[in-house]
Structures are given as structure tokens and as C-alpha cells.
Design an enzyme around this catalytic site. Structure first.
Site, PDB file in Angstrom:
ATOM      1  NE  ARG A 158      -1.287   2.726   2.615  1.00 44.13           N
ATOM      2  CZ  ARG A 158      -0.822   3.910   2.993  1.00 44.13           C
ATOM      3  NH1 ARG A 158      -0.770   4.919   2.126  1.00 44.13           N
ATOM      4  NH2 ARG A 158      -0.367   4.100   4.208  1.00 44.13           N
ATOM      5  CG  ASP A 159       3.157   4.339   3.000  1.00 40.09           C
ATOM      6  OD1 ASP A 159       2.999   5.217   2.146  1.00 40.09           O
ATOM      7  OD2 ASP A 159       3.589   4.568   4.143  1.00 40.09           O
ATOM      8  CG  HIS A 189       4.263   4.619   9.335  1.00 38.74           C
ATOM      9  ND1 HIS A 189       3.609   3.696   8.550  1.00 38.74           N
ATOM     10  CD2 HIS A 189       4.804   5.512   8.464  1.00 38.74           C
ATOM     11  CE1 HIS A 189       3.732   4.016   7.272  1.00 38.74           C
ATOM     12  NE2 HIS A 189       4.460   5.122   7.193  1.00 38.74           N
ATOM     13  CG  HIS A 222       8.673   7.693   6.052  1.00 38.27           C
ATOM     14  ND1 HIS A 222       8.357   7.865   4.727  1.00 38.27           N
ATOM     15  CD2 HIS A 222       7.530   7.242   6.639  1.00 38.27           C
ATOM     16  CE1 HIS A 222       7.091   7.537   4.507  1.00 38.27           C
ATOM     17  NE2 HIS A 222       6.565   7.165   5.660  1.00 38.27           N
ATOM     18  CB  CYS A 279       6.031  11.719   2.234  1.00 39.39           C
ATOM     19  SG  CYS A 279       4.818  13.005   2.617  1.00 39.39           S
ATOM     20  CG  ASN A 284       7.240   3.661   4.273  1.00 38.44           C
ATOM     21  OD1 ASN A 284       7.182   4.161   3.160  1.00 38.44           O
ATOM     22  ND2 ASN A 284       6.226   3.685   5.092  1.00 38.44           N
TER      23      ASN A 284
END
Length: 346
Positions: A40-41, A233, A235, A266, A275
Site C-alpha cells: 500500500r504505502d 511508522h 521513514h 512522501c 519507509n
């Protein structure tokens, strides 16, 4: 309901992080739950559409590798994120493994309806701790976002599906700078107490977190909600991803999002890496003696599938260099080298 700041982030660190060191450096079987967000991310940040069958195969590989949770996809507008337009097909095609939680990101009621129909185990809702980032990213104020999340959470509870809320920019906003701890914790309280969320994910959206800040915020969360799930979470934007994970474990965290191959990113962090990398974090924690429940060999094999699918190398150093005890053959003339060396002592 407003979560206005009452103290600066930096002032919250002094004292909270200044405690005796723990045994974090010797994991001693400490259980750490790894949650992969790569499909997903990670894929959301790519421009190449990965075929549905390959997405399904990646999710299945993550399941078989023993990840505690897999964020499979996002139920968003195909116009907004065309690379995830096949969310329903992916959810329908995966082979679910017992004990693995299959979560999906949903931005609104329509997304929640589709996710519930797809039998997601959990709905992951998102808003930002920063007003500037929330407006830039979601086109809403934080209060407007929260009202929308409340509607989605009510739908999820009625359907018997758990809710997690990911709070972006918990460790800093690229437009505002530090976000006060009380602002972050205030929103966490609304998610847990008003929405009935099972847990909160504190997101280092643009890689602004640093270890002492992480320790202080994790401890503050744990003191207020010792039983609620907490996920971190991170990065790796500024190279502090792994050390922030270690700092969070030291402060009592045991759940971490990471992305297969280290893909992701991002738009508000130009030049940023993705990430934190799932296989890099698992490798480090296993070296330290932590129990991640993950088959690292299978995980690395899954990460090696990514470059041909997305059309470029992945940031993962483990894919590039291998594990620390992945040994290399000696030179072909090693015996002759040794004989010449010994002859010098004769």
C-alpha cells in the site's frame, strides 16, 4: 474536542527520556510485531502499475513469511491513486493465513463500504497532527477530518471490524516544524476514547523523528493508555529509521510498520527515501535476539521480486549486500596464497 497545543515537543523530552538504560540491546526473545505496508504505502509512491496477480503474490509472500499484519491496499478513488485501482481484486485474490491481520487504508465512507465488502480485518484511518499538513494532504481541517473518521469508525464497529488510526506528522511537520506532544496525545485520546479505535499509529511521515523525541513520546503514550495498541511508522528520510525503532522498543513499543524493500515516500519530503525497510529492521532485531516471528529468508526473497515489478532498484541494503552471515567463497587461489604466506615464516 479541539486538541490545541499546550507545550512544545522539545520541552517534553527533558526528563522523560533521562532514565536508566534497559536491556534493549540484548533482545532476549522480546516479542516485536512487524507489520508490512509495502503493497500500500510502498506501491502508492510508484508510478508503475504492478499487475494485480503480482500484488496478490507479494501479499501472499508476506503472509507466508510471518508478518503480523499486512496493509494490503487502499480503497481510494482510482483517479487519485491509479496504481491501487485494483484494491477489491487484490483483496479477493489473497490467501489469508491464520494469525495475520489484513488491514486496508480507507479515506472516507465510500472507501469503508468497499473495504467492509472486501472483508478487511481492520480499517486504517488517516489524518494529520499538523493543520498545515492535513489541509495540504487531505484538503480538510483536522476537525473536518475527525468528523469523517467518526462516521467511518461507526460503520466499522457496526460491521464488527476493528479500527486503527494513523496520525501523520506525529514527530514533526515539514511546514510547521515540531508538533507539540500534547497536540499529538490529544488526538490519540480522541481516537481511542471517542472513536473506540483499537490502536493508534504514530507516523513519522517525512522522517523528522529522532531517538530522544521518540522515547519521550512513546513513554507518554504508554503512561496514558497502557493497554491500547501502539504502532510506530518511521521513514528513513534522514537515516535515523533503525535507531528510532530501537529507541521506541526501549520505551515500550512493540509494533512497527515497515515497507518491503524500503520503498515508499512522501510528496512533502523532496528527495526522501522511503519507509524503513522491513527486511533491514527484521535482520537487525533478529541479530539482537528479538523474536519477530518472521522468516527472514522468505522475506528477502519477496523483496527481491520488487525491482523488476517497479522498474528500478530498491533501497534495501539487505537485498543489496545480504545478511551479515551470508558468507562469500574464498579466492580460487586461496591455498596458494596461504602456502606463500607460510613460506615467509620458514
Amino acid at each position: 474536542m479541539s486538541a490545541s497545543p499546550s507545550s512544545s515537543a522539545s520541552s517534553s523530552i527533558t526528563g522523560a527520556a533521562a532514565r536508566a538504560p534497559s536491556d534493549v540491546w540484548t533482545g532476549a526473545g522480546r516479542r516485536v510485531f512487524m507489520q508490512d505496508v509495502g503493497t500500500r504505502d510502498g506501491l502508492q509512491s510508484e508510478t508503475t502499475f504492478v499487475p494485480t496477480a503480482d500484488k496478490i503474490a507479494l501479499v501472499d509472500a508476506l503472509s507466508q513469511a510471518g508478518l503480523a499484519k499486512v496493509e494490503v491496499t487502499a480503497f481510494v478513488s482510482p483517479k487519485a491513486i491509479p496504481v491501487l485501482a485494483d484494491a477489491s481484486e487484490v483483496m479477493a485474490g489473497i490467501t489469508r493465513q491464520p494469525g495475520v491481520i489484513y488491514t486496508v487504508l480507507v479515506p472516507n465512507v465510500r472507501g469503508a463500504e468497499r473495504a467492509i465488502e472486501a472483508r478487511a480485518d481492520e480499517l486504517n484511518l488517516v489524518m494529520s497532527a499538523s493543520e498545515s499538513h492535513n489541509l495540504s494532504n487531505l484538503r480538510m481541517t483536522r476537525e473536518q477530518s475527525f468528523a469523517g473518521l467518526a462516521e467511518v469508525a461507526a460503520m466499522a464497529h457496526q460491521a464488527g471490524i476493528a479500527v486503527n488510526v494513523s496520525l501523520s506528522c506525529s514527530f514533526g511537520c515539514p511546514m510547521e516544524g515540531d508538533v507539540p506532544f500534547e497536540t499529538v496525545l490529544g488526538w490519540c485520546g480522541h481516537f481511542l476514547e471517542d472513536l473506540g479505535a483499537r490502536g493508534v499509529t504514530l507516523c513519522d511521515t517525512t522522517g523528522m523523528a529522532y531517538p530522544t523525541q521518540v522515547v519521550a513520546l512513546v513513554r507518554a503514550y504508554r503512561e496514558r493508555w497502557p493497554e491500547a495498541q501502539l504502532t510506530l511508522h518511521f521513514h528513513n528520510t534522514r537515516g535515523m529509521g533503525l535507531v528510532n525503532v530501537i529507541a521506541a522498543i526501549d520505551a515500550g513499543a512493540d509494533r512497527f510498520d515497515a515497507s518491503l524493500g524500503g520503498i515508499g515516500g512522501c510528496p512533502y519530503a523532496p528527495g526522501a527515501t522511503g519507509n524503513v525497510c522491513t527486511e533491514e529492521i527484521v535482520h537487525a532485531l533478529q541479530c539482537m535476539g528479538c523474536d519477530t516471528g518472521v522468516d527472514l529468508e522468505r522475506l528477502i526473497a519477496a523483496a527481491k521480486r520488487l525491482p523488476p515489478l517497479i522498474g528500478h532498484p530498491v533501497p534495501s541494503q539487505i537485498v543489496s549486500a545480504g545478511r551479515r552471515l551470508d558468507l562469500h567463497p574464498r579466492p580460487r587461489d586461496f591455498d596458494a596464497i596461504r602456502e606463500r604466506a607460510l613460506a615467509r615464516d620458514a
